[in-house]
Scaffold this active site. Structure first.
Site, PDB file in Angstrom:
ATOM      1  N   GLU A   1       0.860  -1.242   0.027  1.00 51.10           N
ATOM      2  CA  GLU A   1      -0.024  -0.051  -0.034  1.00 51.10           C
ATOM      3  C   GLU A   1       0.995   1.182   0.079  1.00 51.10           C
ATOM      4  O   GLU A   1       0.733   2.047   0.996  1.00 51.10           O
ATOM      5  CB  GLU A   1      -1.134  -0.007   1.275  1.00 51.10           C
ATOM      6  CG  GLU A   1      -1.811  -1.154   1.366  1.00 51.10           C
ATOM      7  CD  GLU A   1      -2.859  -1.163   2.412  1.00 51.10           C
ATOM      8  OE1 GLU A   1      -2.971  -0.343   3.287  1.00 51.10           O
ATOM      9  OE2 GLU A   1      -3.760  -1.815   2.497  1.00 51.10           O
TER      10      GLU A   1
ATOM     11  N   GLU B   1      -5.443  -8.728   1.258  1.00 58.13           N
ATOM     12  CA  GLU B   1      -6.221  -8.244   2.349  1.00 58.13           C
ATOM     13  C   GLU B   1      -7.835  -7.982   2.211  1.00 58.13           C
ATOM     14  O   GLU B   1      -7.891  -7.408   1.207  1.00 58.13           O
ATOM     15  CB  GLU B   1      -5.530  -7.124   2.919  1.00 58.13           C
ATOM     16  CG  GLU B   1      -4.036  -7.098   3.464  1.00 58.13           C
ATOM     17  CD  GLU B   1      -3.463  -5.849   4.190  1.00 58.13           C
ATOM     18  OE1 GLU B   1      -4.282  -5.100   4.787  1.00 58.13           O
ATOM     19  OE2 GLU B   1      -2.318  -5.643   4.361  1.00 58.13           O
TER      20      GLU B   1
HETATM   21  C1  FCB Z   1      -4.216  -2.037   5.746  1.00 66.10           C
HETATM   22  C2  FCB Z   1      -2.935  -2.359   6.217  1.00 66.10           C
HETATM   23  C3  FCB Z   1      -3.013  -3.479   7.166  1.00 66.10           C
HETATM   24  C4  FCB Z   1      -4.180  -3.139   8.258  1.00 66.10           C
HETATM   25  C5  FCB Z   1      -5.462  -3.072   7.599  1.00 66.10           C
HETATM   26  C6  FCB Z   1      -6.595  -3.021   8.455  1.00 66.10           C
HETATM   27  O1  FCB Z   1      -4.484  -0.671   5.227  1.00 66.10           O
HETATM   28  O2  FCB Z   1      -2.117  -2.889   5.220  1.00 66.10           O
HETATM   29  O3  FCB Z   1      -1.717  -3.494   8.062  1.00 66.10           O
HETATM   30  O4  FCB Z   1      -3.805  -2.230   9.145  1.00 66.10           O
HETATM   31  O5  FCB Z   1      -5.297  -2.186   6.517  1.00 66.10           O
END
Ligand code: FCB
Length: 442
Positions: free
Chosen positions: A170, A352
């Site tokens: 990110e 994620e």
């Molecule tokens: C993302 C991050 C991860 C976590 C989630 C909830 O932006 O990559 O580390 O904190 O959010």
């Protein structure tokens, strides 16, 4: 107990679709006496930056409990584990590898291998060594080259133990939250900084990709981007335009250079001092071929036009998770389809996805039906995108366990495993059991 499921003909039920769980070094490890300081240590020590005043000194004590944690990962029956390497743990200040830190990860990678769990390794999940920040951090072009050197050395040390590398996690968050609005480390504020940091992050990514393709040609090498799809508050031309600007600013800024070798057009609308300094050849370095693209998704945002700013964010409607993010799974389908229509994408992994919920431990169990519902609707959303032609190959739940949620400290719980921070006891939540049963039912 409620179950997770997908239509019986879904390609997400085939064995070659990977399911995993994800974590990041600073959020779980602790063990800070065994590494040099990073920007998040400094940020946590700055008053009022972290909601509960906490830090990463112990976190989930994964530094000591890594064996038990890998057994837990095995118990969940996942195919893959996405972890990140703490740069300040594996490199000394002089740029040499720190053998103790390297060994910590070698032990983890070997244990994963022995259990047939694929290692998805992220090289940078936000824990920049503090000495580099003291030298300008991501605002200094030299940091991109330091990152590439770290990528080069660590990928040689790991040999063939890694199934997949991601250079960055990110870059939007590192650049925008860290160097523009300052709510993440290193806490720098100013419109003139965000794009510069972003450019050096992306340059570092491209340079690191070159090292990975040389040292580890058999792993899947790529990058992880987060997307917060942007929706217009109305059909008015002004709102639509504002929304397009927001999308270019927060989403397309990070993907367009990777595939089209250029930043979005809006770069020309930014004041001169807010534009990155782009050297000849930079865009070619950034646009290295990728073996895969990692996509992180949590929520969407809505925008409207504004007289002073290019766009303003609208208040977030319900339903929301415990961290205040709207639950809107349709946006995951929408963004996958629109990215697929816009770019020539390599295979995609959802690296994620998950939800913070106000969990309650009652009689030793956490019955997080709301989190199960979140996972179900988002698995469906991925499935719909696949049916419409998007090539998604895997899905990672964020997170394996409750952990240090950055500026929120330990107040927000994203785990499918509960962590008692007093005793460090891990307890699989109902969502973890549902995920496990879903995976094993394939
Ligand atoms: C993302 C991050 C991860 C976590 C989630 C909830 O932006 O990559 O580390 O904190 O959010």
């Amino acid at each position: 107990m409620s179950k997770l499921s997908l239509p019986h003909n879904s390609s997400m039920l085939k064995k070659d679709f990977l399911y995993g769980v994800a974590t990041a070094s600073f959020q779980i490890e602790g063990g800070i006496d065994h590494r040099i300081p990073c920007i998040w240590d400094t940020f946590c020590n700055t008053p009022e930056k972290i909601a509960d005043g906490s830090n990463g000194a112990t976190a989930c004590d994964h530094f000591h409990k890594w064996q038990e944690d890998i057994d837990l990962i095995e118990e969940l029956g996942v195919d893959a584990y996405r972890l990140s390497i703490s740069w300040p743990r594996v490199m000394h200040k002089n740029g040499e590898l720190n053998p103790e830190g390297v060994q910590f990860y070698l032990n983890i990678l070997e244990r994963l291998k022995s259990k047939n769990i694929k290692a998805f390794v992220t090289l940078y999940h936000w824990d920049l060594p503090q000495y580099l920040e003291d030298n300008g951090g991501w605002l200094n072009r030299e940091t991109s080259y330091c990152f590439a050197e770290y990528a080069d050395k660590i990928s040689q040390a790991f040999g063939d133990l890694v199934h997949s590398y991601a250079t960055l996690n990110e870059p939007f968050c590192s650049a925008y939250l860290g160097y523009e609005v300052g709510v993440h480390a290193p806490g720098i504020v100013g419109k003139e900084f965000g794009r510069k940091a972003a450019h050096h992050l992306l340059l570092g990514h491209g340079l690191a990709m070159q090292a990975l393709q040389k040292n580890s040609p058999n792993s899947l090498n790529g990058i992880v981007l987060n997307f917060t799809p942007c929706y217009s508050n109305s059909d008015s031309e002004a709102d639509l335009q504002a929304t397009k600007f927001a999308d270019d600013y927060i989403n397309q800024w990070y993907i367009k250079p990777l595939f089209n070798r250029q930043y979005p057009e809006i770069i020309n609308q930014l004041p001169e001092n807010c534009r990155p300094e782009i050297h000849d050849g930079d865009m070619d370095i950034i646009a290295q071929p990728l073996d895969y693209l990692g996509i992180n998704f949590y929520t969407r945002l809505s925008y409207q036009a504004d007289e002073k700013e290019h766009f303003v964010e609208m208040p977030v409607p319900e339903p929301r998770t415990d961290i205040g993010w709207e639950i809107y799974p349709q946006a995951l389908t929408d963004i996958l389809i629109s990215l697929n229509d816009t770019y020539s994408l390599p295979p995609i992994y959802i690296t994620e996805n998950g939800a913070a919920m106000a969990d309650q431990m009652i009689d030793g169990t956490v019955n997080d039906q709301d989190r199960i519902d979140y996972y179900q609707s988002h698995l469906n959303a991925v499935n719909t995108a696949i049916e419409q032609g998007v090539n998604v190959k895997g899905y990672f739940a964020w997170s394996l366990m409750d952990n240090f949620e950055w500026a929120e400290g330990y107040l927000k719980r994203f785990g499918i495993v509960h962590v008692d921070y007093q005793t460090q006891k891990r307890t699989i939540k109902a969502s973890g059991l549902a995920y496990k049963n879903f995976i094993s039912s394939r």
